[in-house]
Design a protein around this motif. Structure first.
Motif, short mmCIF file in Angstrom:
data_model
loop_
_atom_site.label_atom_id
_atom_site.label_comp_id
_atom_site.label_asym_id
_atom_site.label_seq_id
_atom_site.Cartn_x
_atom_site.Cartn_y
_atom_site.Cartn_z
N PRO A 116 0.83 -1.21 0.00
CA PRO A 116 0.00 0.00 0.00
C PRO A 116 0.86 1.26 0.00
N PRO A 117 0.67 2.13 -0.99
CA PRO A 117 1.42 3.38 -1.03
C PRO A 117 0.81 4.40 -0.07
N THR A 118 1.54 5.47 0.19
CA THR A 118 1.00 6.54 1.02
C THR A 118 -0.07 7.30 0.22
N TRP A 119 -1.18 7.61 0.87
CA TRP A 119 -2.21 8.42 0.22
C TRP A 119 -2.00 9.87 0.62
N PRO A 122 -5.72 12.25 2.41
CA PRO A 122 -7.01 11.60 2.14
C PRO A 122 -8.22 12.36 2.71
N GLU A 123 -8.01 13.05 3.85
CA GLU A 123 -9.14 13.75 4.48
C GLU A 123 -9.79 14.76 3.53
N PHE A 194 -6.79 7.25 -5.47
CA PHE A 194 -5.57 7.81 -4.91
C PHE A 194 -4.34 7.64 -5.79
N ASN B 39 0.90 2.25 6.23
CA ASN B 39 -0.04 2.86 5.28
C ASN B 39 -1.37 2.12 5.30
N PHE B 46 -8.82 5.60 7.82
CA PHE B 46 -9.47 6.55 6.92
C PHE B 46 -10.84 6.03 6.47
#
Lengths: 201, 64
Positions: A116-119, A122-123, A194, B39, B46
């Motif tokens: 999983p990459p950094t998003w 996101p907020e 994303f 993440n 989230f």
């Protein structure tokens, strides 16, 4: 409209019609039964009108009306329990099991391309209309029974004990289904919203 | 040391049940050295905040 000093809600305001439409969509998503959804929204609106005085303007009017609707839907589900047979659920949840196993190597570490990459921020997506369209599409893509359990947990805020009692499945099965739902949604949002950036592990 | 796959499961389950002390310690040790799982966990959290907005009818730009 929700002027706390006046304390009266104008039920003929066009914004109420819009909230009603959103409530209907939410109820249909939870119940998959247009007639029952319509009834729930109607009941929620009656309650809101009846208990208007208890709306103190502390929360947004829409949030308040949605919480009434959510309670109605939960009551409805409790009354008509065992709508879906547990056996169906177990069978349904097996169909996407292999997808997630395939993200990891034989020692249980992420495959490099599946990390999983950094998003980024996101907020801020939460206030964008297009994000919610992608979110809906991703929710739609989950296997129906997986999405059903996920919605009972996240949208109706039922705890896993109650969900498994309603559906006649074990608690650990419920956790597995929820994990698949979240992992599936995460992957879909990652791909369709994303974008991609690799993270080192 | 937990594998990433096991950590994934705990990152979901911590939203549904209280993890044991051992599970929490093992999770924290793994996350300290694994950016991908960190993440993943952030993204699970989230999702929780997104579904909360959803169920309150607060999708999209602020309306009132």
């Amino acid at each position: 409209m929700n002027d706390a000093a006046v304390g009266r809600i104008d039920w003929n305001d066009p914004s109420i019609a819009k909230i009603r439409r959103d409530m209907l969509r939410f109820a249909q998503l939870q119940l998959r039964d247009a007639g029952a959804a319509e009834d729930m929204v109607q009941e929620a609106l009656f309650s809101a009108m009846k208990y208007e005085a208890s709306f103190a303007g502390r929360s947004a009017l829409k949030t308040w009306m949605f919480s009434i609707l959510r309670n109605k839907i939960v009551d409805h589900i409790r009354k008509s329990s065992r709508e879906i047979a547990g056996a169906d659920l177990v069978a349904g949840s097996a169909e996407d099991g292999d997808d997630f196993d395939a993200l990891f190597d034989e020692r249980g570490h992420w495959n490099p391309e599946d990390r999983p990459p950094t998003w980024a921020d996101p907020e801020s997506s939460l206030s964008q209309q297009q994000f919610w369209e992608v979110f809906d599409a991703c929710l739609d893509r989950l296997p129906p029974k997986t999405s059903r359990v996920f919605m009972m947990r996240e949208f109706l805020d039922l705890d896993t004990d109650e969900i498994c009692a309603e559906l006649g499945i074990s608690t650990s099965n419920c956790w597995v289904i929820l994990h698949r739902a979240r992992a599936g949604l995460r992957m879909c949002l990652d791909r369709d919203w994303f974008g991609q950036e690799d993270a080192p592990c | 040391m937990l594998s990433c796959k096991e950590v994934n499961r705990l990152c979901s389950e911590e939203q549904d049940r209280k993890l044991s002390l051992t599970e929490r310690i093992n999770l924290r040790m793994h996350l300290a050295i694994c950016k991908a799982c960190t993440n993943f966990r952030d993204q699970m959290r989230f999702l929780r905040s997104a579904t909360r907005r959803y169920r309150e009818g607060q999708r999209g730009p602020a309306e009132d």
